[in-house]
Design a protein around this motif. Sequence first.
Motif, PDB file in Angstrom:
ATOM      1  N   VAL A 236     -10.972  -3.030  16.605  1.00 43.04           N
ATOM      2  CA  VAL A 236     -10.485  -3.349  15.264  1.00 43.04           C
ATOM      3  C   VAL A 236     -10.304  -4.858  15.148  1.00 43.04           C
ATOM      4  O   VAL A 236      -9.605  -5.479  15.959  1.00 43.04           O
ATOM      5  N   LEU A 237     -10.942  -5.444  14.118  1.00 47.76           N
ATOM      6  CA  LEU A 237     -10.797  -6.869  13.856  1.00 47.76           C
ATOM      7  C   LEU A 237      -9.726  -7.123  12.804  1.00 47.76           C
ATOM      8  O   LEU A 237      -8.877  -7.995  12.972  1.00 47.76           O
ATOM      9  N   LEU A 238      -9.790  -6.364  11.720  1.00 45.39           N
ATOM     10  CA  LEU A 238      -8.797  -6.477  10.645  1.00 45.39           C
ATOM     11  C   LEU A 238      -8.499  -5.095  10.084  1.00 45.39           C
ATOM     12  O   LEU A 238      -9.370  -4.231  10.057  1.00 45.39           O
ATOM     13  N   LYS A 239      -7.261  -4.935   9.651  1.00 55.04           N
ATOM     14  CA  LYS A 239      -6.885  -3.754   8.864  1.00 55.04           C
ATOM     15  C   LYS A 239      -6.331  -4.232   7.545  1.00 55.04           C
ATOM     16  O   LYS A 239      -5.483  -5.129   7.498  1.00 55.04           O
ATOM     17  N   LEU A 240      -6.815  -3.611   6.447  1.00 52.33           N
ATOM     18  CA  LEU A 240      -6.314  -3.924   5.121  1.00 52.33           C
ATOM     19  C   LEU A 240      -5.316  -2.853   4.683  1.00 52.33           C
ATOM     20  O   LEU A 240      -5.316  -1.731   5.203  1.00 52.33           O
ATOM     21  N   ASP A 241      -4.496  -3.204   3.719  1.00 48.71           N
ATOM     22  CA  ASP A 241      -3.455  -2.294   3.229  1.00 48.71           C
ATOM     23  C   ASP A 241      -4.085  -1.034   2.630  1.00 48.71           C
ATOM     24  O   ASP A 241      -4.923  -1.109   1.720  1.00 48.71           O
ATOM     25  N   THR A 242      -3.699   0.138   3.135  1.00 42.14           N
ATOM     26  CA  THR A 242      -4.248   1.424   2.672  1.00 42.14           C
ATOM     27  C   THR A 242      -3.128   2.374   2.231  1.00 42.14           C
ATOM     28  O   THR A 242      -3.329   3.587   2.186  1.00 42.14           O
TER      29      THR A 242
ATOM     30  N   GLU B 207     -15.864  -4.741   2.962  1.00 37.32           N
ATOM     31  CA  GLU B 207     -16.463  -4.119   1.777  1.00 37.32           C
ATOM     32  C   GLU B 207     -15.482  -4.034   0.620  1.00 37.32           C
ATOM     33  O   GLU B 207     -15.882  -3.995  -0.549  1.00 37.32           O
ATOM     34  N   TYR B 208     -14.166  -4.021   0.921  1.00 39.90           N
ATOM     35  CA  TYR B 208     -13.136  -3.889  -0.114  1.00 39.90           C
ATOM     36  C   TYR B 208     -12.133  -5.029   0.019  1.00 39.90           C
ATOM     37  O   TYR B 208     -11.913  -5.561   1.109  1.00 39.90           O
ATOM     38  N   ALA B 209     -11.553  -5.403  -1.115  1.00 40.27           N
ATOM     39  CA  ALA B 209     -10.511  -6.431  -1.108  1.00 40.27           C
ATOM     40  C   ALA B 209      -9.174  -5.810  -0.700  1.00 40.27           C
ATOM     41  O   ALA B 209      -8.978  -4.591  -0.775  1.00 40.27           O
ATOM     42  N   GLY B 210      -8.229  -6.663  -0.283  1.00 37.11           N
ATOM     43  CA  GLY B 210      -6.909  -6.149   0.053  1.00 37.11           C
ATOM     44  C   GLY B 210      -6.097  -7.123   0.889  1.00 37.11           C
ATOM     45  O   GLY B 210      -6.572  -8.187   1.304  1.00 37.11           O
ATOM     46  N   LEU B 211      -4.845  -6.739   1.123  1.00 34.47           N
ATOM     47  CA  LEU B 211      -3.947  -7.520   1.967  1.00 34.47           C
ATOM     48  C   LEU B 211      -4.139  -7.129   3.427  1.00 34.47           C
ATOM     49  O   LEU B 211      -4.284  -5.945   3.750  1.00 34.47           O
ATOM     50  N   ILE B 212      -4.130  -8.134   4.307  1.00 36.85           N
ATOM     51  CA  ILE B 212      -4.290  -7.873   5.739  1.00 36.85           C
ATOM     52  C   ILE B 212      -2.972  -7.356   6.308  1.00 36.85           C
ATOM     53  O   ILE B 212      -1.918  -7.980   6.121  1.00 36.85           O
ATOM     54  N   THR B 213      -3.050  -6.222   6.991  1.00 36.61           N
ATOM     55  CA  THR B 213      -1.847  -5.678   7.636  1.00 36.61           C
ATOM     56  C   THR B 213      -1.898  -5.780   9.161  1.00 36.61           C
ATOM     57  O   THR B 213      -0.893  -5.589   9.832  1.00 36.61           O
TER      58      THR B 213
ATOM     59  N   ILE C  91      -1.696   2.975  -0.664  1.00 33.74           N
ATOM     60  CA  ILE C  91      -1.994   3.748  -1.871  1.00 33.74           C
ATOM     61  C   ILE C  91      -3.072   4.789  -1.574  1.00 33.74           C
ATOM     62  O   ILE C  91      -2.990   5.952  -2.003  1.00 33.74           O
ATOM     63  N   ASP C  92      -4.077   4.400  -0.808  1.00 38.22           N
ATOM     64  CA  ASP C  92      -5.162   5.321  -0.474  1.00 38.22           C
ATOM     65  C   ASP C  92      -4.659   6.490   0.371  1.00 38.22           C
ATOM     66  O   ASP C  92      -5.090   7.641   0.191  1.00 38.22           O
ATOM     67  N   GLU C  93      -3.729   6.205   1.276  1.00 41.38           N
ATOM     68  CA  GLU C  93      -3.173   7.282   2.109  1.00 41.38           C
ATOM     69  C   GLU C  93      -2.332   8.243   1.276  1.00 41.38           C
ATOM     70  O   GLU C  93      -2.331   9.459   1.522  1.00 41.38           O
ATOM     71  N   ALA C  94      -1.630   7.697   0.284  1.00 41.86           N
ATOM     72  CA  ALA C  94      -0.865   8.571  -0.617  1.00 41.86           C
ATOM     73  C   ALA C  94      -1.813   9.457  -1.418  1.00 41.86           C
ATOM     74  O   ALA C  94      -1.578  10.678  -1.575  1.00 41.86           O
ATOM     75  N   ASN C  95      -2.894   8.862  -1.914  1.00 43.52           N
ATOM     76  CA  ASN C  95      -3.884   9.660  -2.650  1.00 43.52           C
ATOM     77  C   ASN C  95      -4.532  10.698  -1.741  1.00 43.52           C
ATOM     78  O   ASN C  95      -4.867  11.811  -2.180  1.00 43.52           O
ATOM     79  N   LEU C  96      -4.700  10.370  -0.460  1.00 45.40           N
ATOM     80  CA  LEU C  96      -5.283  11.318   0.477  1.00 45.40           C
ATOM     81  C   LEU C  96      -4.363  12.515   0.683  1.00 45.40           C
ATOM     82  O   LEU C  96      -4.833  13.663   0.734  1.00 45.40           O
ATOM     83  N   ARG C  97      -3.076  12.267   0.807  1.00 41.92           N
ATOM     84  CA  ARG C  97      -2.133  13.389   0.979  1.00 41.92           C
ATOM     85  C   ARG C  97      -2.160  14.297  -0.246  1.00 41.92           C
ATOM     86  O   ARG C  97      -2.116  15.527  -0.120  1.00 41.92           O
ATOM     87  N   ALA C  98      -2.246  13.676  -1.431  1.00 46.75           N
ATOM     88  CA  ALA C  98      -2.320  14.478  -2.654  1.00 46.75           C
ATOM     89  C   ALA C  98      -3.612  15.287  -2.695  1.00 46.75           C
ATOM     90  O   ALA C  98      -3.621  16.471  -3.074  1.00 46.75           O
TER      91      ALA C  98
END
Length: 368
Positions: free
Chosen positions: A97-103, A76-82, A105-112
């Motif tokens: 889990v088939l793929l994980k994308l880079d999160t 559903e979202y674009a990103g780099l595969i990690t 920035i999202d995890e930093a925003n979640l902590r905030a």
Amino acid sequence: MNIKGWLSAIFIVLTVIAGLGFIKFQQVQAAIAFGESFPEPSATVKSTYVQAVQHTQYVKVIGQLQARQTITVSNEYAGLITYVGFKPGDIVEAEQVLLKLDTSIDEANLRAAKARVTLAKSTYQRVVKLLEQKRISPDEVDKAEADVAVGEADVQNLQALIAKKTVRAPFAGRTGLDQYQTGQFVDVNTAITSLVGLDDAIWVDFQVPQTLTQPSIGSKVHVSFIEAAKSTLHFATVIAKTPSLDAQSRQQSYRALLANPNNKYGHNQMATVEVPTAQINAVSVPTNAITRSHFGEFVYVLEKDDKQNWRAKPVKVTLGDKVKDNQIVLSGLSGGEFIASEGAFKLKENLLVYIDQTASSEDQSGAQ
């Protein structure tokens, strides 16, 4: 020469001719006697009786197998595969889990966002106490309570965003031959892989022309596959049909359920479907009882002559379906006829026939 001389000459010629004729007559008689010393041409065959049967006619159509669970997995979202959690053609479990994308920035925003929720909750607790002391208005409490709700919604939004950047298998199945690498960038709505469910049953989709008798829901159809130079036959149950005919082909579409142990048959595989169209009264004969010529197909009926010897009588027949080692005959025979089976190809009309004594007891009894 006088007339007596002519008469003598004529007499001598006639005598010679008569003598030669008598000698030739003797030779012909001897040849006939020699020929009659040979036995009459005959053939030995096995025999059987024609069986009257109730035969179901089928029409053959092409079917296509459809897996009961199949999907194209997309992101559903674009990103780099990690992280890559599957290999091409791999069998995966549900929620794997088939793929994980880079999160990151999202995890930093979640902590905030979580920190803002903690602060909003502390503020809310303080204003509640101040309200009890009647030092602030209720509006301040309502605002603080709203700040907590907004902060918690932001947390849930970021958690959902992070979760959607982890692509999981919706059900257990086998993946396609797609391959990805860590660090690869994938755009929005990329087809990650196809996923075909692992099931002990599979659907068979087929169409029947409107001019033929249509199968009913719950009826059985024959499904066959060509495997290792031989055809295997299975039974499938009709479970559904489309509500209307196809406007282009004028055919009715059906779906049947076929057992598929060990996932032997695959999605989109082609098959031959035999659909029952009518049940008729017919007769059945062994396949080797059928002989063919330029004039059509024949069965040799065995009948006794005046001397109680079996004689071959060819009967032209119209053939229907072949059922294992037997042939359905649509016309020409009515049932109960005594016919030649194995060895029938040796026969001709009115030929003397001997019944093979190694035949079945039923056949032998018919020959007596």
